[in-house]
Design a protein around this motif. Structure first.
Motif, PDB file in Angstrom:
ATOM      1  N   PHE A  48       0.819  -1.212   0.000  1.00  0.00           N
ATOM      2  CA  PHE A  48       0.000   0.000   0.000  1.00  0.00           C
ATOM      3  C   PHE A  48       0.853   1.262   0.000  1.00  0.00           C
ATOM      4  CE2 PHE A  48      -3.386  -2.920   1.106  1.00  0.00           C
ATOM      5  CZ  PHE A  48      -4.477  -2.347   0.488  1.00  0.00           C
ATOM      6  N   MET A  49       1.994   1.211   0.638  1.00  0.00           N
ATOM      7  CA  MET A  49       2.890   2.369   0.608  1.00  0.00           C
ATOM      8  C   MET A  49       3.362   2.628  -0.814  1.00  0.00           C
ATOM      9  SD  MET A  49       6.404   3.011   2.749  1.00  0.00           S
ATOM     10  CE  MET A  49       7.352   4.522   2.514  1.00  0.00           C
ATOM     11  N   GLY A  50       3.785   1.572  -1.515  1.00  0.00           N
ATOM     12  CA  GLY A  50       4.225   1.730  -2.886  1.00  0.00           C
ATOM     13  C   GLY A  50       3.114   2.215  -3.796  1.00  0.00           C
ATOM     14  N   GLN A  51       1.916   1.683  -3.585  1.00  0.00           N
ATOM     15  CA  GLN A  51       0.777   2.080  -4.414  1.00  0.00           C
ATOM     16  C   GLN A  51       0.451   3.557  -4.265  1.00  0.00           C
ATOM     17  OE1 GLN A  51      -2.830  -0.098  -3.603  1.00  0.00           O
ATOM     18  NE2 GLN A  51      -4.109   1.311  -4.756  1.00  0.00           N
ATOM     19  N   PHE A  52       0.374   4.039  -3.029  1.00  0.00           N
ATOM     20  CA  PHE A  52      -0.077   5.410  -2.810  1.00  0.00           C
ATOM     21  C   PHE A  52       1.048   6.433  -2.911  1.00  0.00           C
ATOM     22  CE2 PHE A  52      -3.788   3.187  -1.488  1.00  0.00           C
ATOM     23  CZ  PHE A  52      -4.817   4.055  -1.818  1.00  0.00           C
ATOM     24  N   THR A  53       2.301   5.984  -2.930  1.00  0.00           N
ATOM     25  CA  THR A  53       3.388   6.893  -3.266  1.00  0.00           C
ATOM     26  C   THR A  53       3.188   7.446  -4.664  1.00  0.00           C
ATOM     27  OG1 THR A  53       4.961   5.767  -1.816  1.00  0.00           O
ATOM     28  CG2 THR A  53       5.886   7.080  -3.599  1.00  0.00           C
ATOM     29  N   LEU A  54       2.685   6.614  -5.554  1.00  0.00           N
ATOM     30  CA  LEU A  54       2.428   7.029  -6.938  1.00  0.00           C
ATOM     31  C   LEU A  54       1.007   7.549  -7.131  1.00  0.00           C
ATOM     32  CD1 LEU A  54       3.554   5.247 -10.172  1.00  0.00           C
ATOM     33  CD2 LEU A  54       1.173   5.948  -9.929  1.00  0.00           C
ATOM     34  N   PHE A  55       0.016   6.781  -6.672  1.00  0.00           N
ATOM     35  CA  PHE A  55      -1.387   7.078  -7.001  1.00  0.00           C
ATOM     36  C   PHE A  55      -1.828   8.444  -6.497  1.00  0.00           C
ATOM     37  CE2 PHE A  55      -5.981   6.618  -5.879  1.00  0.00           C
ATOM     38  CZ  PHE A  55      -6.464   6.607  -7.175  1.00  0.00           C
ATOM     39  N   THR A  56      -1.334   8.877  -5.340  1.00  0.00           N
ATOM     40  CA  THR A  56      -1.750  10.154  -4.777  1.00  0.00           C
ATOM     41  C   THR A  56      -1.418  11.317  -5.699  1.00  0.00           C
ATOM     42  OG1 THR A  56      -1.300   9.233  -2.577  1.00  0.00           O
ATOM     43  CG2 THR A  56      -1.594  11.619  -2.718  1.00  0.00           C
ATOM     44  N   TYR A  57      -0.386  11.165  -6.522  1.00  0.00           N
ATOM     45  CA  TYR A  57       0.095  12.281  -7.335  1.00  0.00           C
ATOM     46  C   TYR A  57      -0.112  12.049  -8.832  1.00  0.00           C
ATOM     47  CZ  TYR A  57       1.806  13.337  -2.793  1.00  0.00           C
ATOM     48  OH  TYR A  57       1.840  13.575  -1.438  1.00  0.00           O
TER      49      TYR A  57
ATOM     50  N   THR B 211       9.410  10.322  -7.272  1.00  0.00           N
ATOM     51  CA  THR B 211       8.210   9.739  -6.671  1.00  0.00           C
ATOM     52  C   THR B 211       7.879   8.393  -7.299  1.00  0.00           C
ATOM     53  OG1 THR B 211       7.304  11.927  -6.174  1.00  0.00           O
ATOM     54  CG2 THR B 211       5.737  10.107  -6.260  1.00  0.00           C
ATOM     55  N   PHE B 212       7.900   8.327  -8.612  1.00  0.00           N
ATOM     56  CA  PHE B 212       7.528   7.089  -9.304  1.00  0.00           C
ATOM     57  C   PHE B 212       8.601   6.015  -9.142  1.00  0.00           C
ATOM     58  CE2 PHE B 212       4.336   8.993 -12.554  1.00  0.00           C
ATOM     59  CZ  PHE B 212       3.632   9.550 -11.500  1.00  0.00           C
ATOM     60  N   ALA B 213       9.872   6.426  -9.115  1.00  0.00           N
ATOM     61  CA  ALA B 213      10.944   5.463  -8.896  1.00  0.00           C
ATOM     62  C   ALA B 213      10.860   4.861  -7.499  1.00  0.00           C
ATOM     63  CB  ALA B 213      12.306   6.137  -9.100  1.00  0.00           C
ATOM     64  N   ALA B 214      10.535   5.690  -6.514  1.00  0.00           N
ATOM     65  CA  ALA B 214      10.369   5.200  -5.142  1.00  0.00           C
ATOM     66  C   ALA B 214       9.206   4.226  -5.060  1.00  0.00           C
ATOM     67  CB  ALA B 214      10.145   6.375  -4.189  1.00  0.00           C
ATOM     68  N   SER B 215       8.120   4.528  -5.763  1.00  0.00           N
ATOM     69  CA  SER B 215       6.964   3.629  -5.790  1.00  0.00           C
ATOM     70  C   SER B 215       7.357   2.260  -6.338  1.00  0.00           C
ATOM     71  CB  SER B 215       5.850   4.239  -6.647  1.00  0.00           C
ATOM     72  OG  SER B 215       4.802   3.307  -6.861  1.00  0.00           O
TER      73      SER B 215
END
Length: 400
Positions: free
Chosen positions: A232-241, A375-379
């Motif tokens: 969920f952390m990986g998902q919302f690191t990207l999805f929120t933005y 952001t996307f790389a971290a996701s």
């Protein structure tokens, strides 16, 4: 005498369940719809929120972070803090708080009050989802429980489909404040419907808080929760933005943005239907493969996201996996903790909300300071770690 008391107690429980109605289950489902719509409304409205409140888009993204933080605390401690309170009363209080939250957010003159309203919805999220399954089980007879839970989660799925595109569309039509306020009348309907349809549900005085923390003593539960949190952390690191990325990088208009978000929602709904077939065979392959595929999509968006059509295709496939994956983890929980499903559910809610908070927060910091690439790389990196953790969870299960 003890036998007579036990018989009477069981009869009373059956009476409570029979007193419940499918109307009450539908009211809970509508409540889930309004709640999920409120929770993720900021995703499609970050840009206008930031402009109106004179803050950065990363700061606006913390609207999801703060709701997640308060949901974590509430899901862990609501059982002990609300001992002795009738569950119908408690649910009505939570729905009333949802109404107040939506009103405060839509009228907030500054960032502080905006975040206060979002904190309130976090309390509702943690409380409602922690009690939702147990409430459904008290509303209907045992053999109808699966159907009741399916209806309840149907509200969640429906909100996932339409909340983001509707927020984007309404934001362009009546402004972000009007979009947020649209949830308030729905919450009022839920309050009245639950007031009429829910039976009295006295507290059963379970010691859920102790059970939640005791579950973490089991190695496989710890490993599984690590995997859930990373996913969920990986998902919302990207999805929120997603919105600021599409507007700033792919240069999409509001109408196109709404269409892309709608496609993500529809594909997610389809994925939720299809994933059940795969889960019947085995759970772990799904839990391992999905985050790996999403990491690949995040990398693809990073490399090719400047083209609108490519971004739309990638995000549509992303929605297929992202929305359906939680079904896999709830299935894992039910199979792993059949006797502790209620305590496990409280733990899962806390872990998921904490992960969403961390994902939205870290993604916002990276987005503001470095750019969408970071952001996307971290996701992608966190999603790969989620897949590895799911693999370790599977191996842990073989040895216990």
């Amino acid at each position: 005498m003890d036998t007579l008391s036990q018989t009477l107690s069981e009869a009373n429980k059956d009476s409570d369940r029979q007193a419940g109605s499918w109307g009450a289950v539908l009211a809970m489902s509508l409540g889930a719809f309004a709640l999920v719509a409120s929770e993720f409304m900021p995703v499609s409205l970050l840009t206008p929120i930031a402009a109106d409140l004179h803050i950065s888009e990363g700061q606006a993204g913390q609207a999801i972070s703060v709701s997640g933080a308060f949901a974590v605390f509430t899901s862990l401690f609501i059982s002990s803090l609300a001992k002795g309170i009738n569950r119908k009363t408690l649910l009505l209080v939570l729905i009333a708080m949802m109404i107040v939250s939506g009103t405060v957010v839509s009228l907030a003159p500054n960032y502080v009050l905006f975040m206060l309203g979002r904190a309130m919805i976090g309390v509702v999220i943690g409380g409602f989802w922690s009690m939702s399954a147990a409430t459904a089980m008290r509303l209907v007879e045992d053999h109808h429980v699966p159907r009741a839970l399916a209806i309840l989660n149907g509200g969640n799925a429906l909100a996932t489909v339409i909340a983001a595109p509707a927020g984007s569309f309404l934001g362009g039509l009546i402004g972000w404040r009007g979009a947020f306020f649209c949830v308030v009348p729905v919450a009022v309907i839920v309050f009245v419907w639950q007031l009429i349809s829910l039976p009295s549900m006295p507290s059963e005085r379970h010691q859920q808080s102790a059970s939640v923390f005791a579950l973490l003593a089991r190695p496989i539960v710890r490993m599984g929760m690590i995997a859930v949190s990373l996913f969920f952390m990986g998902q919302f690191t990207l999805f929120t933005y997603v919105r600021p990325f599409l507007e700033d990088v792919a240069h999409v208009e509001v109408s196109t943005l709404s269409l892309i978000l709608l496609l993500m929602g529809i594909s997610g709904f389809i994925g939720t239907v299809l994933i059940g077939v795969m889960l019947k065979k085995s759970v772990y392959p799904v839990l391992i493969a999905v985050p790996l595929l999403m990491a690949f999509l995040a990398f693809g968006l990073l490399m090719l996201g400047k083209w609108i059509v490519v971004s739309a295709i990638i995000l549509t496939v992303w929605g297929l996996f992202a929305t359906s994956a939680p079904v896999g983890w709830w299935t894992w929980l039910a199979r792993m903790l059949p006797r502790d499903a209620e305590a496990g559910g409280g733990l899962m809610v806390a872990v998921v909300q904490l992960a969403i908070t961390l994902g939205a927060t870290s993604g916002g910091i990276l987005f503001d300071r470095i750019g969408y690439q970071a952001t996307f790389a971290a996701s992608a990196l966190v999603l790969v770690l989620a897949a590895l953790s799911a693999l370790l969870t599977m191996r842990q299960g073989r040895y216990q």
